[in-house]
Scaffold this motif. Structure first.
Motif, PDB file in Angstrom:
ATOM      1  N   ASP A   1      -7.407  -5.965 -10.149  1.00  0.00           N
ATOM      2  CA  ASP A   1      -6.475  -6.180  -9.040  1.00  0.00           C
ATOM      3  C   ASP A   1      -6.832  -5.185  -7.934  1.00  0.00           C
ATOM      4  N   PRO A   2      -6.545  -5.500  -6.678  1.00  0.00           N
ATOM      5  CA  PRO A   2      -6.777  -4.520  -5.608  1.00  0.00           C
ATOM      6  C   PRO A   2      -5.919  -3.272  -5.765  1.00  0.00           C
ATOM      7  N   ASP A   3      -4.777  -3.397  -6.448  1.00  0.00           N
ATOM      8  CA  ASP A   3      -3.890  -2.255  -6.662  1.00  0.00           C
ATOM      9  C   ASP A   3      -4.159  -1.669  -8.045  1.00  0.00           C
ATOM     10  N   GLN A   4      -4.429  -0.363  -8.106  1.00  0.00           N
ATOM     11  CA  GLN A   4      -4.787   0.275  -9.372  1.00  0.00           C
ATOM     12  C   GLN A   4      -3.675   0.127 -10.407  1.00  0.00           C
ATOM     13  N   ASN A   5      -2.422   0.344  -9.988  1.00  0.00           N
ATOM     14  CA  ASN A   5      -1.312   0.201 -10.926  1.00  0.00           C
ATOM     15  C   ASN A   5      -1.213  -1.212 -11.467  1.00  0.00           C
ATOM     16  N   MET A   6      -1.385  -2.210 -10.586  1.00  0.00           N
ATOM     17  CA  MET A   6      -1.271  -3.599 -11.023  1.00  0.00           C
ATOM     18  C   MET A   6      -2.419  -3.974 -11.977  1.00  0.00           C
ATOM     19  N   ALA A   7      -3.613  -3.409 -11.744  1.00  0.00           N
ATOM     20  CA  ALA A   7      -4.730  -3.660 -12.661  1.00  0.00           C
ATOM     21  C   ALA A   7      -4.397  -3.127 -14.049  1.00  0.00           C
ATOM     22  N   ALA A   8      -3.817  -1.928 -14.092  1.00  0.00           N
ATOM     23  CA  ALA A   8      -3.445  -1.340 -15.385  1.00  0.00           C
ATOM     24  C   ALA A   8      -2.321  -2.142 -16.033  1.00  0.00           C
TER      25      ALA A   8
END
Length: 513
Positions: free
Chosen positions: A490-497
């Motif tokens: 995901d472009p957002d690190q938190n959302m990728a995690a």
């Protein structure tokens, strides 16, 4: 064959290894590593610092020696000391150190150009310092700094220095390849020359790894007859580092008939701790410790192992409390997949195996390799559509504010139930995990144990670049611990995690509940 039957191992991770750029250990970390190295790995001695470094380092050594005195290890610690009157001696006494490794010049060039002294003047200084160490009830070893250049370019200087030291209360003479210029053939030649000339002297070799032959040089020195080798965990050290402890120990143990008092089953553990404390990640193909060194990828290798361990060597992973793994990629065959599924205790039909293997080969063509940790997640991706997965994250909001703890609000669905949860944490993802734990409790789903978390951003990526979060988890399957890795993009690190975490929850439901 070596000319000695017993070889001492002196670990200098906490002194020479700490000279690696951007590496510094806290007092608690140094104490932890000292305990592991002495009580579990069972190295013979530890060199943990240099005299007079700082007030903070003094307190650290005092803390370590307080433990060592109670545990009966006080005589196993050493520090690097200097020709500085009695200042190093007093520093050692103030922290409880009993042995000093005195730094002297092992080449005429260093003596004449750096110290700007004659050999006779330098020997007089050494004599006074060693006698002061002995008079204060302490023990002395002596480093011949730049020994490798010294024995090549000014051998008589080296011989005169050794002869002077042999008349002093010196326990060991330490021969460092300070600039890492030796190759194994030179190491054997020059170290043999010194040992044959002074057969009753206790010599030790201190290799550096500038040409990538630090381990080979240690092996050559051991074959030549030194009575001790110095090494660092994971090869930590200045420039290209020192010879790695695990490689040195295993090479000497397997290739020379020499007794070494090391518990090799603990080498992987101490390597993990040093990697964690130093922040220096090791290459996946590093011998002994590397993540991939006991992983077979080619299908023919897996088939041979399945039929009779045809592709194994003496470096069996069980020696180091590890296991052989079978990675899956475009070179894989059915044998790889079968062995991975058996390890995970997962049963699927022959038709499903063919579908899964084809997917693995397709990923391999894209330069991706699937490990056994990835397999449950891949099975989930191949055979279950996202809309059919039992656990869903319906809503997630993370709010981060300067000087306030982040908060997370989530809404989750599991079968016919919907649960909302709210929590805060030390970071956005931590807040999410705390809220998730509350929701999982309501659903009676076990919370996985997070083992490792890495984030990858493409080189040269912009602020809107996709981020990949890879998270390793530990769960239990049939009462047996299992490590699984999931990934989110995901472009957002938190959302990728968070994406990787949701995949993990569905993996738990599919394979453990």
């Amino acid at each position: 064959m070596s000319t000695v039957s017993r070889l001492e191992i002196m670990d200098t991770t906490l002194r020479d290894g700490e000279q690696m750029q951007n590496v510094s250990y806290t007092a608690e970390e140094k104490l932890t590593l000292s305990k592991i190295l002495l009580t579990e790995v069972k190295v013979d001695r530890l060199e943990i610092t240099s005299a007079r470094v700082s007030e903070g380092e003094k307190k650290t050594v005092q803390k370590i020696l307080h433990w060592a005195q109670d545990a009966g290890f006080a005589d196993r610690f050493e520090i690097l000391s200097f020709i500085d009157g009695d200042r190093s001696v007093k520093w050692a006494q103030s922290v409880g150190i009993q042995r000093l490794n005195l730094l002297t010049k092992g080449s005429y060039k260093h003596c004449s150009e750096q110290l700007r002294k004659t050999p006779e003047q330098h020997i007089d200084d050494i004599r006074a310092t060693v006698n002061a160490i002995a008079e204060n009830g302490l023990q002395a070893n002596v480093y011949l700094e730049d020994f490798s250049n010294g024995i090549k370019d000014s051998p008589q200087y080296v011989f005169d220095l050794i002869e002077a030291l042999n008349e002093l209360p010196v326990q060991r003479i330490l021969l460092p390849d300070t600039l890492g210029i030796f190759n194994p053939f030179q190491t054997y030649e020059y170290v043999s020359q010194v040992i044959q000339r002074y057969p009753d002297t206790h010599f030790e070799f201190h290799p550096h790894n500038d040409y990538g032959v630090g381990t080979a040089n240690a092996l050559a020195a051991a074959k030549a007859g030194v009575k001790g080798i110095h090494a660092t965990v994971n090869g930590m050290g200045e420039r290209a580092g020192n010879a790695p402890l695990d490689e040195v120990v295993i090479s000497i143990r397997d290739f020379l008939d020499v007794d070494i008092n090391i518990d090799e089953t603990k080498l992987h553990k101490v390597s993990q701790y040093v990697e964690m404390f130093s922040g220096q990640r090791m290459a996946h193909n590093k011998p002994i410790y590397g993540k991939n060194v006991f992983t077979q990828t080619a299908g023919i290798h897996a088939d041979g192992d399945k039929k009779g361990q045809l592709y194994s060597n003496p470096l069996k992973p069980e020696r180091f409390n590890r296991k052989t793994k079978y990675a899956l990629g475009k070179l894989s065959g059915k044998a790889n997949l079968d062995m991975c599924l058996r390890e995970l205790d997962i049963e699927i039909s022959e038709e499903e195996k063919q579908v899964l293997l084809q997917k693995i080969i397709e990923l391999g063509d894209k330069k991706e390799v699937i490990t056994i940790e990835d397999l449950p997640y891949l099975i989930l991706d191949v055979f279950e559509m996202p809309e059919n997965r039992p656990f869903k994250l319906l809503y997630c909001s993370i709010n981060s504010t300067y000087q306030l703890k982040p908060v997370a609000a989530i809404k989750c669905a599991y079968h016919d139930r919907v649960v909302e949860a709210y929590s805060h944490g030390n970071g956005g993802y931590d807040a999410f995990m705390n809220a998730l734990q509350e929701a999982l409790f309501e659903f009676n789903i076990p919370m996985p144990q997070l083992l490792d978390y890495s984030v990858t951003i493409p080189p040269g990526g912009q602020t809107n670049a996709l981020v990949q979060a890879a998270i390793s988890w530990r769960i239990k399957k049939n009462g047996k611990p299992l490590t699984v890795t999931t990934r989110g993009v995901d472009p957002d690190q938190n959302m990728a995690a968070i994406e990787a975490t949701v995949k993990m929850i569905n993996t738990i439901i599919s394979h453990t509940l």
